[in-house]
Design a protein around this motif. Structure first.
Motif, short mmCIF file in Angstrom:
data_model
loop_
_atom_site.label_atom_id
_atom_site.label_comp_id
_atom_site.label_asym_id
_atom_site.label_seq_id
_atom_site.Cartn_x
_atom_site.Cartn_y
_atom_site.Cartn_z
N ASN A 118 0.81 -1.22 0.00
CA ASN A 118 0.00 0.00 0.00
C ASN A 118 0.84 1.27 0.00
N GLN A 120 3.61 1.58 -1.50
CA GLN A 120 4.05 1.71 -2.88
C GLN A 120 2.91 2.21 -3.78
N ARG A 121 1.72 1.69 -3.56
CA ARG A 121 0.58 2.14 -4.37
C ARG A 121 0.29 3.62 -4.12
N ARG A 124 2.56 5.78 -5.94
CA ARG A 124 2.24 5.78 -7.37
C ARG A 124 0.88 6.40 -7.66
N GLU A 126 -1.97 5.34 -6.65
CA GLU A 126 -2.98 4.32 -6.90
C GLU A 126 -3.75 4.08 -5.60
N GLU A 128 -5.25 2.35 -2.37
CA GLU A 128 -4.73 1.28 -1.52
C GLU A 128 -5.64 0.06 -1.61
N TYR A 129 -5.06 -1.13 -1.41
CA TYR A 129 -5.86 -2.34 -1.41
C TYR A 129 -6.68 -2.40 -0.13
#
Ligand code: ATP
Ligand code: MG
Length: 263
Positions: A118, A120-121, A124, A126, A128-129
């Motif tokens: 997360n 890293q996301r 970027r 993006e 989060e999961y």
């Protein structure tokens, strides 16, 4: 499509030019004018005797503090890697599997993986999961690598066997989907079945947009992960570059003649 892939393959992903590195503490020079280029899509194997500077190179790529770059440059997709902080490097897709994976007591492997993915996301931009999304991904990836899901509830690497640590690192790599993967002696301590599982895991991640630096002492690993290029690192420099047949040559003859002809 084919053209696009071909063009990507020719792109330089990692360019190391005249790199000199010393130990910050006592100024001993370890890397002494190293040149290496790795293209997107390429699997480059690095071989070399003990103490040549292979792990040092991987630490410098990761941005470990104890080392000081005194000369030269490292470009990652054309950008100056040495200007990037450790977390920026990870966010931009550099992944390192260490020779000796770190133990993190008190942090469950699952929580570590979720935080790593997360962060890293987030970097970027993006989303989060969510927990269910994350669990689904981890279950699938750990099954592919024959990792017992219950092991991931334990603290990261604490009490993991040598082989389990290596598998856990490949699991991280699969989940983080990096663009440059540096594997430092991923084969050491693996039994024959685990070697196959880990190699299959690496091979499954081979992609025209991804590159691998595989540091190994043994041709055996390269039977499974067939490299595009093989580089001999000796005394802080790349002294010879070839294709996979170079690794076979080294296995049969050792380093003596390669070292002698580079001197
Ligand atoms: N922090 C440090 N302090 C002192 N010497 C160091 C330090 N880090 C590395 N070295 C020295 O630098 C040299 C290169 O070490 P490195 O770990 O990069 O070798 P290597 O090629 O990975 O070897 P191996 O095949 O045994 O893993 C060695 O002589 C090592 O003792
Ligand atoms: Mg090493």
């Amino acid at each position: 499509m084919a053209n696009k892939l071909k063009r990507r393959k020719e792109e330089k992903m990692l360019e190391i030019k005249n790199l000199h590195v010393r130990i910050a503490e006592d100024e001993t020079e370890i890397i002494k004018g190293l040149d290496l280029t790795v293209k997107a899509g390429e699997v480059a194997a690095i071989m070399g005797p003990n103490g040549a500077g292979k792990s040092t190179l991987s630490y410098v790529l990761a941005g470990k503090e104890d080392y000081e770059v005194t000369e030269g440059e490292i470009l990652f997709n054309g950008e100056n890697l040495l200007d990037m902080e450790v977390d920026e490097r990870a966010a931009s897709g550099v992944f390192l599997a260490f020779q000796y994976p770190m133990e993190i007591p008190g942090v469950a492997t699952m929580n570590f993986l979720k935080a790593a993915m997360n962060s890293q996301r987030k970097a970027r931009n993006e989303a989060e999961y969510t927990t269910p999304e994350f669990i689904k991904k981890v279950k699938a990836a750990s099954a592919d690598l024959s990792i017992d899901f219950n092991m991931l509830k334990r603290a990261l690497n604490v009490g993991f066997s040598g082989g389990e640590k290596k598998r856990a690192e490949i699991l991280q790599m699969a989940l983080l989907e990096p663009s440059l993967c540096v594997l430092d002696e991923t084969d050491s301590g693996l039994d024959i079945d685990a070697l196959k599982i880990v190699s299959d895991g690496v091979n499954a991640l081979r992609d025209p947009a991804r590159a691998f630096l595989v540091i190994t002492h043994y041709q055996r690993l390269l039977d499974h992960i067939v490299p595009d290029t093989v580089h001999v690192l000796y005394n802080g420099r790349i002294i010879k570059t070839g294709d996979k047949s170079l690794a076979l040559h080294l296995e049969e003859n050792g380093y003596a003649d390669v070292i002698a002809s580079a001197a």
